[in-house]
Design a protein around this motif. Structure first.
Motif, PDB file in Angstrom:
ATOM      1  N   ASP A 287       0.830  -1.206   0.000  1.00  0.00           N
ATOM      2  CA  ASP A 287       0.000   0.000   0.000  1.00  0.00           C
ATOM      3  C   ASP A 287       0.862   1.254   0.000  1.00  0.00           C
ATOM      4  N   GLU A 288       1.979   1.217   0.691  1.00  0.00           N
ATOM      5  CA  GLU A 288       2.874   2.378   0.750  1.00  0.00           C
ATOM      6  C   GLU A 288       3.186   2.913  -0.647  1.00  0.00           C
ATOM      7  N   TYR A 289       3.325   2.028  -1.613  1.00  0.00           N
ATOM      8  CA  TYR A 289       3.609   2.428  -2.983  1.00  0.00           C
ATOM      9  C   TYR A 289       2.514   3.350  -3.522  1.00  0.00           C
ATOM     10  N   HIS A 290       1.273   3.102  -3.148  1.00  0.00           N
ATOM     11  CA  HIS A 290       0.139   3.893  -3.631  1.00  0.00           C
ATOM     12  C   HIS A 290      -0.011   5.215  -2.874  1.00  0.00           C
ATOM     13  N   PHE A 291       0.769   5.393  -1.818  1.00  0.00           N
ATOM     14  CA  PHE A 291       0.677   6.595  -0.994  1.00  0.00           C
ATOM     15  C   PHE A 291       1.711   7.652  -1.374  1.00  0.00           C
ATOM     16  N   GLY A 292       2.444   7.452  -2.478  1.00  0.00           N
ATOM     17  CA  GLY A 292       3.475   8.417  -2.858  1.00  0.00           C
ATOM     18  C   GLY A 292       3.784   8.368  -4.332  1.00  0.00           C
ATOM     19  N   ASP A 293       4.687   9.234  -4.764  1.00  0.00           N
ATOM     20  CA  ASP A 293       5.141   9.298  -6.151  1.00  0.00           C
ATOM     21  C   ASP A 293       6.561   8.750  -6.192  1.00  0.00           C
ATOM     22  N   TYR A 294       6.687   7.519  -6.674  1.00  0.00           N
ATOM     23  CA  TYR A 294       7.977   6.835  -6.699  1.00  0.00           C
ATOM     24  C   TYR A 294       8.591   6.874  -8.085  1.00  0.00           C
ATOM     25  N   SER A 295       8.499   8.028  -8.741  1.00  0.00           N
ATOM     26  CA  SER A 295       9.116   8.213 -10.054  1.00  0.00           C
ATOM     27  C   SER A 295      10.628   8.263  -9.898  1.00  0.00           C
ATOM     28  N   ASP A 296      11.319   7.900 -10.964  1.00  0.00           N
ATOM     29  CA  ASP A 296      12.776   7.974 -11.004  1.00  0.00           C
ATOM     30  C   ASP A 296      13.257   9.358 -10.594  1.00  0.00           C
ATOM     31  N   GLY A 297      14.286   9.387  -9.763  1.00  0.00           N
ATOM     32  CA  GLY A 297      14.903  10.643  -9.375  1.00  0.00           C
ATOM     33  C   GLY A 297      14.260  11.349  -8.196  1.00  0.00           C
ATOM     34  N   ARG A 298      13.174  10.785  -7.660  1.00  0.00           N
ATOM     35  CA  ARG A 298      12.529  11.388  -6.491  1.00  0.00           C
ATOM     36  C   ARG A 298      13.152  10.834  -5.214  1.00  0.00           C
ATOM     37  N   PHE A 299      12.690  11.324  -4.081  1.00  0.00           N
ATOM     38  CA  PHE A 299      13.229  10.933  -2.780  1.00  0.00           C
ATOM     39  C   PHE A 299      12.097  10.537  -1.842  1.00  0.00           C
ATOM     40  N   ALA A 300      12.353   9.541  -1.011  1.00  0.00           N
ATOM     41  CA  ALA A 300      11.381   9.082  -0.011  1.00  0.00           C
ATOM     42  C   ALA A 300      11.963   9.347   1.365  1.00  0.00           C
ATOM     43  N   TRP A 301      11.270  10.189   2.119  1.00  0.00           N
ATOM     44  CA  TRP A 301      11.702  10.531   3.470  1.00  0.00           C
ATOM     45  C   TRP A 301      11.112   9.512   4.428  1.00  0.00           C
ATOM     46  N   GLN A 302      11.957   8.817   5.180  1.00  0.00           N
ATOM     47  CA  GLN A 302      11.512   7.794   6.118  1.00  0.00           C
ATOM     48  C   GLN A 302      11.095   8.445   7.436  1.00  0.00           C
ATOM     49  N   LEU A 303       9.793   8.356   7.734  1.00  0.00           N
ATOM     50  CA  LEU A 303       9.231   8.956   8.942  1.00  0.00           C
ATOM     51  C   LEU A 303       8.919   7.863   9.961  1.00  0.00           C
ATOM     52  N   ASP A 304       9.569   7.945  11.102  1.00  0.00           N
ATOM     53  CA  ASP A 304       9.377   6.960  12.166  1.00  0.00           C
ATOM     54  C   ASP A 304       8.802   7.642  13.407  1.00  0.00           C
ATOM     55  N   ASP A 305       8.371   6.817  14.362  1.00  0.00           N
ATOM     56  CA  ASP A 305       7.889   7.302  15.657  1.00  0.00           C
ATOM     57  C   ASP A 305       6.830   8.407  15.507  1.00  0.00           C
ATOM     58  N   VAL A 306       5.884   8.178  14.605  1.00  0.00           N
ATOM     59  CA  VAL A 306       4.834   9.172  14.353  1.00  0.00           C
ATOM     60  C   VAL A 306       3.849   9.202  15.519  1.00  0.00           C
ATOM     61  N   VAL A 307       3.533  10.408  15.964  1.00  0.00           N
ATOM     62  CA  VAL A 307       2.548  10.613  17.024  1.00  0.00           C
ATOM     63  C   VAL A 307       1.530  11.625  16.500  1.00  0.00           C
ATOM     64  N   GLN A 308       0.274  11.188  16.392  1.00  0.00           N
ATOM     65  CA  GLN A 308      -0.785  12.089  15.969  1.00  0.00           C
ATOM     66  C   GLN A 308      -1.153  12.999  17.139  1.00  0.00           C
ATOM     67  N   LEU A 309      -1.273  14.294  16.880  1.00  0.00           N
ATOM     68  CA  LEU A 309      -1.657  15.225  17.936  1.00  0.00           C
ATOM     69  C   LEU A 309      -3.125  15.021  18.287  1.00  0.00           C
ATOM     70  N   GLN A 310      -3.454  15.116  19.557  1.00  0.00           N
ATOM     71  CA  GLN A 310      -4.849  14.958  19.977  1.00  0.00           C
ATOM     72  C   GLN A 310      -5.716  16.066  19.406  1.00  0.00           C
ATOM     73  N   GLU A 311      -5.152  17.261  19.318  1.00  0.00           N
ATOM     74  CA  GLU A 311      -5.854  18.406  18.733  1.00  0.00           C
ATOM     75  C   GLU A 311      -4.931  19.043  17.695  1.00  0.00           C
ATOM     76  N   PRO A 312      -5.416  19.255  16.473  1.00  0.00           N
ATOM     77  CA  PRO A 312      -4.592  19.954  15.475  1.00  0.00           C
ATOM     78  C   PRO A 312      -4.245  21.363  15.963  1.00  0.00           C
ATOM     79  N   VAL A 313      -3.051  21.826  15.595  1.00  0.00           N
ATOM     80  CA  VAL A 313      -2.599  23.166  15.971  1.00  0.00           C
ATOM     81  C   VAL A 313      -2.590  24.019  14.702  1.00  0.00           C
ATOM     82  N   PRO A 314      -3.511  24.984  14.593  1.00  0.00           N
ATOM     83  CA  PRO A 314      -3.560  25.816  13.392  1.00  0.00           C
ATOM     84  C   PRO A 314      -2.206  26.466  13.115  1.00  0.00           C
TER      85      PRO A 314
END
Length: 154
Positions: free
Chosen positions: A113-140
């Motif tokens: 599924d990860e493949y469908h969540f981004g643009d994996y065209s030649d020459g692009r970059f994928a930033w590896q995001l770890d330890d994600v924590v969703q905020l309880q309330e969005p901060v404008p």
């Protein structure tokens, strides 16, 4: 804290922890904490891609109007940046090469599924995001291009 603005629905997919690679046309030397900012723009067509729609539905998001915009919605740790290559130009193999270590990983045949969540065209970059924590309330917050500094209140 450094922040990156991501168009919806991809920002929410990161915040939910189902998208761990944020694809960009550019690399960054930044490693460490990163605020995930949901931009004002929502790609409504992307919300209809089956893999994206299914991931959103699993988390109770039924419509693009349910997506938060204009706010920091999560924090993550940017641990690596991967260069994207297609060694066999017309084949299905995708190679990710770490810009930090030179280590490489490949996807071939069935794409996660990860493949469908981004643009994996030649020459692009994928930033590896770890330890994600969703905020309880969005901060404008007003987003910006490139990496920007976000001052967390309190």
């Amino acid at each position: 804290m450094k922040a990156v603005t991501i168009i919806q629905p991809w920002a929410t997919l990161v915040a939910l922890g189902v998208k761990t690679l944020e694809t960009r046309s550019w690399a960054t030397k930044h490693r460490g904490p990163l605020a995930i900012h949901a931009g004002q723009k929502v790609d409504k067509e992307a919300c209809l891609i089956p893999q994206i729609r299914e991931a959103l539905l699993k988390h109770g998001i039924n419509d693009w109007r349910d997506l938060t915009t204009g706010a920091v919605i999560a924090k993550a740790v940017l641990n690596d940046v991967w260069a994207i290559n297609h060694p066999f130009k017309n084949g299905g193999l995708i190679e990710r090469v770490s810009t930090d270590t030179g280590r490489f990983l490949t996807w071939g045949g069935y794409m996660p599924d990860e493949y469908h969540f981004g643009d994996y065209s030649d020459g692009r970059f994928a930033w590896q995001l770890d330890d994600v924590v969703q905020l309880q309330e969005p901060v404008p917050a007003k987003g910006q291009l490139s990496l920007w500094n976000w001052e967390e209140a309190g």
